[in-house]
Design an enzyme around this catalytic site. Structure first.
Site, PDB file in Angstrom:
ATOM      1  CG  ASP A  67      -0.111  -0.528   2.586  1.00  0.00           C
ATOM      2  OD1 ASP A  67       0.889  -0.503   2.855  1.00  0.00           O
ATOM      3  OD2 ASP A  67      -0.899  -0.686   3.384  1.00  0.00           O
ATOM      4  CG  ASN A 136      -8.421  -1.685  12.682  1.00  0.00           C
ATOM      5  OD1 ASN A 136      -7.268  -1.699  12.307  1.00  0.00           O
ATOM      6  ND2 ASN A 136      -8.807  -0.223  11.611  1.00  0.00           N
ATOM      7  CG  HIS A 138      -5.919  -2.658   8.439  1.00  0.00           C
ATOM      8  ND1 HIS A 138      -5.607  -1.066   9.427  1.00  0.00           N
ATOM      9  CD2 HIS A 138      -4.256  -2.484   8.836  1.00  0.00           C
ATOM     10  CE1 HIS A 138      -4.791  -0.588   9.696  1.00  0.00           C
ATOM     11  NE2 HIS A 138      -3.886  -1.351   9.818  1.00  0.00           N
ATOM     12  CD  GLU A 143      -8.502   0.949   8.397  1.00  0.00           C
ATOM     13  OE1 GLU A 143      -8.211  -0.304   9.089  1.00  0.00           O
ATOM     14  OE2 GLU A 143      -7.720   2.042   7.954  1.00  0.00           O
TER      15      GLU A 143
HETATM   16  P1  PGA Z   1       2.216  -1.545  13.270  1.00  0.00           P
HETATM   17  O1  PGA Z   1       1.260  -1.215  11.815  1.00  0.00           O
HETATM   18  O2  PGA Z   1       3.310  -2.667  12.228  1.00  0.00           O
HETATM   19  O3  PGA Z   1       3.181  -0.181  12.742  1.00  0.00           O
HETATM   20  O4  PGA Z   1       1.893  -2.309  13.831  1.00  0.00           O
HETATM   21  C1  PGA Z   1       0.916  -2.629  11.153  1.00  0.00           C
HETATM   22  C2  PGA Z   1      -0.557  -1.968  10.558  1.00  0.00           C
HETATM   23  O5  PGA Z   1      -1.059  -1.527  10.702  1.00  0.00           O
HETATM   24  O6  PGA Z   1      -1.007  -2.818   9.459  1.00  0.00           O
END
Ligand code: PGA
Length: 245
Positions: A67, A136, A138, A143
């Site tokens: 992304d 959450n 995702h 999302e």
């Molecule tokens: P993080 O993010 O590795 O910084 O915890 C992971 C994500 O939001 O997919």
């Protein structure tokens, strides 16, 4: 789904790197799917070490990132282009011509997303996709509520994601509102999935992913349907699992 629980983040990173390195050695021209965020950083450090000390060769590898924020140019220090070059690509021997990252400045986003999907197909599909997970649930920027069959497209980021990522910007208002992300369906097409998680903040998402019902409200739960998925977590991220692994 293979669930691997390690004591520490360091062990999660090393185990993840070992699996990636095994593939790169077995298939030097493999297609790797990379992720950004804090979680894979330890694994990237270990891959850099393997490149420098053990000669792990990435010169024939093709890479696709999950992304990118819409509106951030590649040179912006919070863009995922910048993140990947700073934290991995410039420290190993990838061929820039084989690196694909969604273009947050694309003039025609829809056309870009179609092109991105086509490049993945043209490369022969992703052999191994690395994933983090949001608190959450995702995966990439898919999302809660994302179609479980979705393809690469533009998504609106939720408040909780913008809040979680505000730590990298001067304030939450600076966090872009939109991102281009591979879809859940795009991710599920990868031949192998490697999901990493660390810390208690991910415990509920990991519990849902490994033990909950499959639901678009926790997009990562679809990983249960993948035929070759490995979830590597540390003890705090595993702390809400109820089954014994
Ligand atoms: P993080 O993010 O590795 O910084 O915890 C992971 C994500 O939001 O997919």
């Amino acid at each position: 789904m293979l669930v691997r629980i390690n004591e520490t983040y360091d062990e999660v990173s090393k185990e993840g790197a070992r699996l990636v390195a095994e593939l790169v050695r077995r298939k030097p021209n493999c297609v790797l799917g990379f992720a950004t965020g804090s979680t894979p950083l330890g694994m990237y450090k270990e891959l850099i070490r393997m490149h420098k000390q053990e000669g792990l060769d990435f010169s024939k590898v093709t890479t696709f990132n999950l992304d990118e924020y819409v509106g951030l140019p590649p040179e912006h220090d919070q863009s995922y282009h910048y993140f990947m070059w700073e934290n991995l690509f410039k420290r190993i021997n990838v061929n820039q011509r084989f690196v694909y990252i969604p273009m947050g400045m694309a003039a025609d986003v829809e056309q870009f997303c179609e092109w991105y999907e086509a490049q993945i197909v043209k490369a022969g599909g992703i052999d191994l996709q690395i994933l983090g997970i949001g608190a959450n649930g995702h995966i990439a920027f898919n999302e809660p509520g994302s179609s479980l069959g979705s393809r690469t497209r533009i998504k609106t980021l939720t408040g909780s994601t913008r809040e979680a990522n505000a730590r990298f910007f001067t304030n939450q208002d600076q966090v872009p509102k939109y991102a281009i992300t591979m879809g859940v369906g795009t991710i599920m097409d990868a031949k192998t999935l490697l999901l990493l998680a660390s810390g208690e903040g991910k415990a509920a998402a990991i519990q849902a992913t490994c033990e909950g019902p499959i639901t678009a409200m926790w997009p990562a739960t679809i990983v249960q349907m993948h035929r070759q998925a490995t979830v590597i977590v540390d003890k705090p991220a595993a702390s809400k699992l109820t089954l014994k692994y």
